[in-house]
Enzyme design. Sequence first.
Site, PDB file in Angstrom:
ATOM      1  N   GLY A  66       0.445  -1.313   0.033  1.00  0.00           N
ATOM      2  CA  GLY A  66       0.493  -0.192   0.513  1.00  0.00           C
ATOM      3  C   GLY A  66       0.631   1.396   0.134  1.00  0.00           C
ATOM      4  N   GLY A  67       1.949   1.159  -0.502  1.00  0.00           N
ATOM      5  CA  GLY A  67       2.633   2.314  -0.257  1.00  0.00           C
ATOM      6  C   GLY A  67       2.838   3.664  -1.683  1.00  0.00           C
ATOM      7  N   GLY A  69      -0.069   4.877  -1.552  1.00  0.00           N
ATOM      8  CA  GLY A  69      -1.669   5.354  -0.516  1.00  0.00           C
ATOM      9  C   GLY A  69      -1.570   6.873   0.049  1.00  0.00           C
ATOM     10  N   LEU A  70      -2.666   6.668   1.165  1.00  0.00           N
ATOM     11  CA  LEU A  70      -2.406   7.910   2.002  1.00  0.00           C
ATOM     12  C   LEU A  70      -1.055   7.870   2.598  1.00  0.00           C
ATOM     13  CD1 LEU A  70      -3.390  10.741   2.964  1.00  0.00           C
ATOM     14  CD2 LEU A  70      -5.159   9.187   4.645  1.00  0.00           C
ATOM     15  N   VAL A  71      -1.302   7.180   3.790  1.00  0.00           N
ATOM     16  CA  VAL A  71      -0.386   6.420   4.422  1.00  0.00           C
ATOM     17  C   VAL A  71       1.144   6.395   4.168  1.00  0.00           C
ATOM     18  CG1 VAL A  71       0.020   5.371   6.413  1.00  0.00           C
ATOM     19  CG2 VAL A  71      -2.198   6.034   5.924  1.00  0.00           C
ATOM     20  N   TYR A 196     -15.588  -4.715   6.770  1.00  0.00           N
ATOM     21  CA  TYR A 196     -13.809  -4.216   7.057  1.00  0.00           C
ATOM     22  C   TYR A 196     -13.455  -4.240   9.130  1.00  0.00           C
ATOM     23  CZ  TYR A 196     -10.666  -0.087   7.231  1.00  0.00           C
ATOM     24  OH  TYR A 196      -9.499   0.470   7.417  1.00  0.00           O
ATOM     25  N   PRO A 223      -4.408   3.627  14.303  1.00  0.00           N
ATOM     26  CA  PRO A 223      -4.948   4.989  13.566  1.00  0.00           C
ATOM     27  C   PRO A 223      -6.251   5.332  14.054  1.00  0.00           C
ATOM     28  CG  PRO A 223      -3.635   3.582  11.331  1.00  0.00           C
ATOM     29  CD  PRO A 223      -4.314   2.986  12.547  1.00  0.00           C
ATOM     30  N   VAL A 226      -7.406   9.270   9.414  1.00  0.00           N
ATOM     31  CA  VAL A 226      -6.767  10.582   9.127  1.00  0.00           C
ATOM     32  C   VAL A 226      -6.768  10.883   7.672  1.00  0.00           C
ATOM     33  CG1 VAL A 226      -4.546   9.281   7.850  1.00  0.00           C
ATOM     34  CG2 VAL A 226      -4.860   7.345   8.945  1.00  0.00           C
TER      35      VAL A 226
HETATM   36  P1  NAP Z   1      -5.611   4.481   0.287  1.00  0.00           P
HETATM   37  O1  NAP Z   1      -4.770   6.136  -0.006  1.00  0.00           O
HETATM   38  O2  NAP Z   1      -6.174   4.370  -0.189  1.00  0.00           O
HETATM   39  O3  NAP Z   1      -4.996   4.010  -0.339  1.00  0.00           O
HETATM   40  C1  NAP Z   1      -4.564   2.146  -0.300  1.00  0.00           C
HETATM   41  C2  NAP Z   1      -3.169   1.552  -0.681  1.00  0.00           C
HETATM   42  O4  NAP Z   1      -3.640  -0.858  -1.044  1.00  0.00           O
HETATM   43  C3  NAP Z   1      -2.474   1.618  -2.283  1.00  0.00           C
HETATM   44  O5  NAP Z   1      -1.209   2.305  -2.303  1.00  0.00           O
HETATM   45  C4  NAP Z   1      -3.100   0.587  -2.891  1.00  0.00           C
HETATM   46  O6  NAP Z   1      -2.602   0.219  -3.969  1.00  0.00           O
HETATM   47  C5  NAP Z   1      -2.915  -0.179  -2.370  1.00  0.00           C
HETATM   48  N1  NAP Z   1      -3.602  -1.552  -2.228  1.00  0.00           N
HETATM   49  C6  NAP Z   1      -5.939  -1.945  -2.662  1.00  0.00           C
HETATM   50  N2  NAP Z   1      -5.738  -2.886  -3.481  1.00  0.00           N
HETATM   51  C7  NAP Z   1      -4.970  -3.826  -3.175  1.00  0.00           C
HETATM   52  C8  NAP Z   1      -4.320  -4.702  -3.335  1.00  0.00           C
HETATM   53  N3  NAP Z   1      -5.434  -5.496  -4.134  1.00  0.00           N
HETATM   54  N4  NAP Z   1      -3.093  -5.407  -3.821  1.00  0.00           N
HETATM   55  C9  NAP Z   1      -1.937  -5.001  -3.211  1.00  0.00           C
HETATM   56  N5  NAP Z   1      -2.257  -3.275  -3.022  1.00  0.00           N
HETATM   57  C10 NAP Z   1      -3.643  -2.742  -2.999  1.00  0.00           C
HETATM   58  O7  NAP Z   1      -5.454   3.697   1.771  1.00  0.00           O
HETATM   59  P2  NAP Z   1      -4.255   4.301   3.133  1.00  0.00           P
HETATM   60  O8  NAP Z   1      -6.230   5.100   3.742  1.00  0.00           O
HETATM   61  O9  NAP Z   1      -3.429   5.292   2.673  1.00  0.00           O
HETATM   62  O10 NAP Z   1      -4.923   3.068   4.320  1.00  0.00           O
HETATM   63  C11 NAP Z   1      -3.532   2.800   4.902  1.00  0.00           C
HETATM   64  C12 NAP Z   1      -3.851   2.057   5.445  1.00  0.00           C
HETATM   65  O11 NAP Z   1      -4.190   2.973   6.843  1.00  0.00           O
HETATM   66  C13 NAP Z   1      -5.007   0.572   5.479  1.00  0.00           C
HETATM   67  O12 NAP Z   1      -4.881   0.203   5.528  1.00  0.00           O
HETATM   68  C14 NAP Z   1      -6.170   1.157   6.511  1.00  0.00           C
HETATM   69  O13 NAP Z   1      -6.661   0.261   6.664  1.00  0.00           O
HETATM   70  C15 NAP Z   1      -5.975   1.830   7.572  1.00  0.00           C
HETATM   71  N6  NAP Z   1      -5.989   3.498   8.216  1.00  0.00           N
HETATM   72  C16 NAP Z   1      -6.590   4.333   7.046  1.00  0.00           C
HETATM   73  C17 NAP Z   1      -7.744   5.147   7.649  1.00  0.00           C
HETATM   74  C18 NAP Z   1      -7.817   6.662   7.044  1.00  0.00           C
HETATM   75  O14 NAP Z   1      -8.594   7.536   7.983  1.00  0.00           O
HETATM   76  N7  NAP Z   1      -7.412   6.488   5.536  1.00  0.00           N
HETATM   77  C19 NAP Z   1      -7.491   4.827   8.416  1.00  0.00           C
HETATM   78  C20 NAP Z   1      -7.112   4.672  10.423  1.00  0.00           C
HETATM   79  C21 NAP Z   1      -6.578   2.754   9.529  1.00  0.00           C
HETATM   80  P3  NAP Z   1      -3.345   1.963  -5.303  1.00  0.00           P
HETATM   81  O15 NAP Z   1      -2.247   3.285  -5.851  1.00  0.00           O
HETATM   82  O16 NAP Z   1      -2.043   0.449  -6.735  1.00  0.00           O
HETATM   83  O17 NAP Z   1      -4.824   1.670  -6.092  1.00  0.00           O
HETATM   84  O1  GFB Z   2     -14.348   9.896   7.358  1.00  0.00           O
HETATM   85  P1  GFB Z   2     -16.008   9.327   6.776  1.00  0.00           P
HETATM   86  O2  GFB Z   2     -16.308   9.340   5.682  1.00  0.00           O
HETATM   87  O3  GFB Z   2     -15.607   8.125   8.252  1.00  0.00           O
HETATM   88  O4  GFB Z   2     -16.828  10.047   8.282  1.00  0.00           O
HETATM   89  P2  GFB Z   2     -16.248   7.412   9.384  1.00  0.00           P
HETATM   90  C1  GFB Z   2     -17.936   9.890   7.727  1.00  0.00           C
HETATM   91  C2  GFB Z   2     -18.699  10.832   8.459  1.00  0.00           C
HETATM   92  O5  GFB Z   2     -17.959  12.324   8.097  1.00  0.00           O
HETATM   93  C3  GFB Z   2     -19.984  11.166   9.036  1.00  0.00           C
HETATM   94  C4  GFB Z   2     -19.776  12.853   7.876  1.00  0.00           C
HETATM   95  O6  GFB Z   2     -20.576  11.075  10.350  1.00  0.00           O
HETATM   96  C5  GFB Z   2     -20.989  11.138   8.019  1.00  0.00           C
HETATM   97  O7  GFB Z   2     -21.912  11.955   7.852  1.00  0.00           O
HETATM   98  N1  GFB Z   2     -19.739  13.705   6.652  1.00  0.00           N
HETATM   99  C6  GFB Z   2     -19.981  14.927   6.336  1.00  0.00           C
HETATM  100  C7  GFB Z   2     -19.228  12.761   5.504  1.00  0.00           C
HETATM  101  N2  GFB Z   2     -19.898  15.029   4.861  1.00  0.00           N
HETATM  102  C8  GFB Z   2     -19.072  13.565   4.467  1.00  0.00           C
HETATM  103  C9  GFB Z   2     -18.262  13.285   2.768  1.00  0.00           C
HETATM  104  O8  GFB Z   2     -19.188  13.906   1.639  1.00  0.00           O
HETATM  105  N3  GFB Z   2     -18.494  11.972   2.500  1.00  0.00           N
HETATM  106  C10 GFB Z   2     -18.051  11.481   3.901  1.00  0.00           C
HETATM  107  N4  GFB Z   2     -17.601  10.262   3.529  1.00  0.00           N
HETATM  108  N5  GFB Z   2     -18.243  11.566   5.106  1.00  0.00           N
HETATM  109  C11 GFB Z   2     -14.352   5.504   9.308  1.00  0.00           C
HETATM  110  C12 GFB Z   2     -14.555   4.224   7.527  1.00  0.00           C
HETATM  111  O9  GFB Z   2     -15.499   5.956   9.496  1.00  0.00           O
HETATM  112  O10 GFB Z   2     -13.346   5.216   9.769  1.00  0.00           O
HETATM  113  C13 GFB Z   2     -12.945   3.819   7.313  1.00  0.00           C
HETATM  114  O11 GFB Z   2     -15.238   4.248   7.230  1.00  0.00           O
HETATM  115  C14 GFB Z   2     -11.723   4.825   8.348  1.00  0.00           C
HETATM  116  O12 GFB Z   2     -13.391   2.274   6.595  1.00  0.00           O
HETATM  117  C15 GFB Z   2     -11.881   5.793   8.983  1.00  0.00           C
HETATM  118  O13 GFB Z   2     -11.588   3.469   9.000  1.00  0.00           O
HETATM  119  C16 GFB Z   2     -11.240   6.017  10.265  1.00  0.00           C
HETATM  120  O14 GFB Z   2     -14.809   8.633  10.133  1.00  0.00           O
HETATM  121  O15 GFB Z   2     -17.600   7.224   9.693  1.00  0.00           O
END
Ligand code: NAP
Ligand code: GFB
Length: 374
Positions: A66-67, A69-71, A196, A223, A226
């Site tokens: 996942g290198g 992506g965002l993280v 999930y 986390p 993010v």
């Molecule tokens: P992201 O930006 O959507 O990036 C996802 C990454 O996973 C990308 O590098 C993607 O590759 C790769 N990937 C997805 N499917 C794959 C597959 N089948 N094979 C190989 N690589 C694959 O996500 P992120 O936000 O950086 O999340 C990174 C980690 O943090 C995840 O485990 C997520 O659950 C966790 N996390 C995220 C949040 C958040 O708020 N974003 C919060 C808590 C935990 P491509 O770029 O090639 O598609």
């Molecule tokens: O980041 P988010 O989609 O997910 O935020 P969770 C959802 C909250 O933001 C809800 C409000 O209260 C929504 O009603 N919201 C307001 C919006 N406007 C928007 C909008 O335009 N888009 C989105 N997406 N929300 C996530 C998990 O839960 O927690 C993920 O679904 C991830 O997988 C993350 O792990 C940490 O915070 O609810």
Amino acid sequence: MQEGGTIVTLIHLRRPNYPPHFYCKLNEFVFKGRLRLLYMLTRSYQWFVSAHSYINTGPMRVLVTGGSGLVGKAIEHVVLQEGGKLEGEEWIFLSTKDADLLDVGQTRAVFEKYRPTHVIHLAAKVGGLFLHMKENMHFLRDNLRINDNVLQTAHEMGVTKVLSCLSSCIFPDKTTYPIDETMIHNGQPHDSNFGYSYAKRMIDVQNRAYFQQFGRRYTAIIPTNVFGPYDNFNIENGHVLSALMNKTYKAKTEGTPVTVCGTGAPRRQFIYSLDLGRLIVWVLREYEEIAPIILSVNEEDEVSIKEAVEMIADALDFKGKIQFDTTLPDGQMKKTASNAKLRRYLPNFTFTPLQEAIKKTCDWFVANYDTART
Ligand code: NAP
Ligand code: GFB
């Protein structure tokens, strides 16, 4: 650089998920002389002794799934731009172009190619609330498969350490606050993202099992929400901050109001991706527990969605109307997580203030609008 030797860990049989009370690395000579004594001492006190050999032949070779992506991009920045990489180390950042980790053959091939000593496992099917609500089955199956492929391949290839990524949204929905690391399996997750959540919870179960049966030191971070550069800014499928940044930018350009989903009352602890990247590099180097660790800002830094959208409007200099569509769901009202464990290890870690991190992300989004994920 570490020498080869043996890692000895004592685990209490009634509390296998507790951090080991005794943990040390011994060279082979000392180890052979002491093992029988350790077993004798521990058997009668219900401790289990796990011992396995390790050989470290040189500096770390770190594979980041996942290198792209965002993280992943944040870790890449910390490692390559902020001096996070130590001399002799190799860091490899994978995307789906290198291997589809849903496929076990491709997973093995990419591990064979790079032979990592350490793995930061980020790859996952990821999305905001609204994508989760549509695709719980895909979130469950894809993440179960990716995680099993990565963890089992790492185990088979003798990877020293794997750090995987859970999320604060996987905790029980009905709970007391603040949530801490011991509460992951205490009840059902929120209905919106149960697929999930159960897939992610299994990483913690697998880490415990690899440790108990094979002495593997595979761990996980938790986390909170993010955001940062390279996020997915898609309005339908993205997380709240990135979706709202895109909406607000569009509204400013088109002279229309911004529509926020839900009431704006839910509360979230947002962590800037670069702060998270710095903490992940620390976890990889220093954190020895199998039990996961929450990586989050302080509880008092939690904000409402309404406060967050006002910060975005400020950062993008949006002067138009902000309206709330209360027919749309709020999802989890809050999931306030405690960072007490992190603070015990790193009492002085400084998080980027939210308004400043939002401004940096908005600036990045505007500057990279043509190539950003939208
Ligand atoms: P992201 O930006 O959507 O990036 C996802 C990454 O996973 C990308 O590098 C993607 O590759 C790769 N990937 C997805 N499917 C794959 C597959 N089948 N094979 C190989 N690589 C694959 O996500 P992120 O936000 O950086 O999340 C990174 C980690 O943090 C995840 O485990 C997520 O659950 C966790 N996390 C995220 C949040 C958040 O708020 N974003 C919060 C808590 C935990 P491509 O770029 O090639 O598609
Ligand atoms: O980041 P988010 O989609 O997910 O935020 P969770 C959802 C909250 O933001 C809800 C409000 O209260 C929504 O009603 N919201 C307001 C919006 N406007 C928007 C909008 O335009 N888009 C989105 N997406 N929300 C996530 C998990 O839960 O927690 C993920 O679904 C991830 O997988 C993350 O792990 C940490 O915070 O609810």
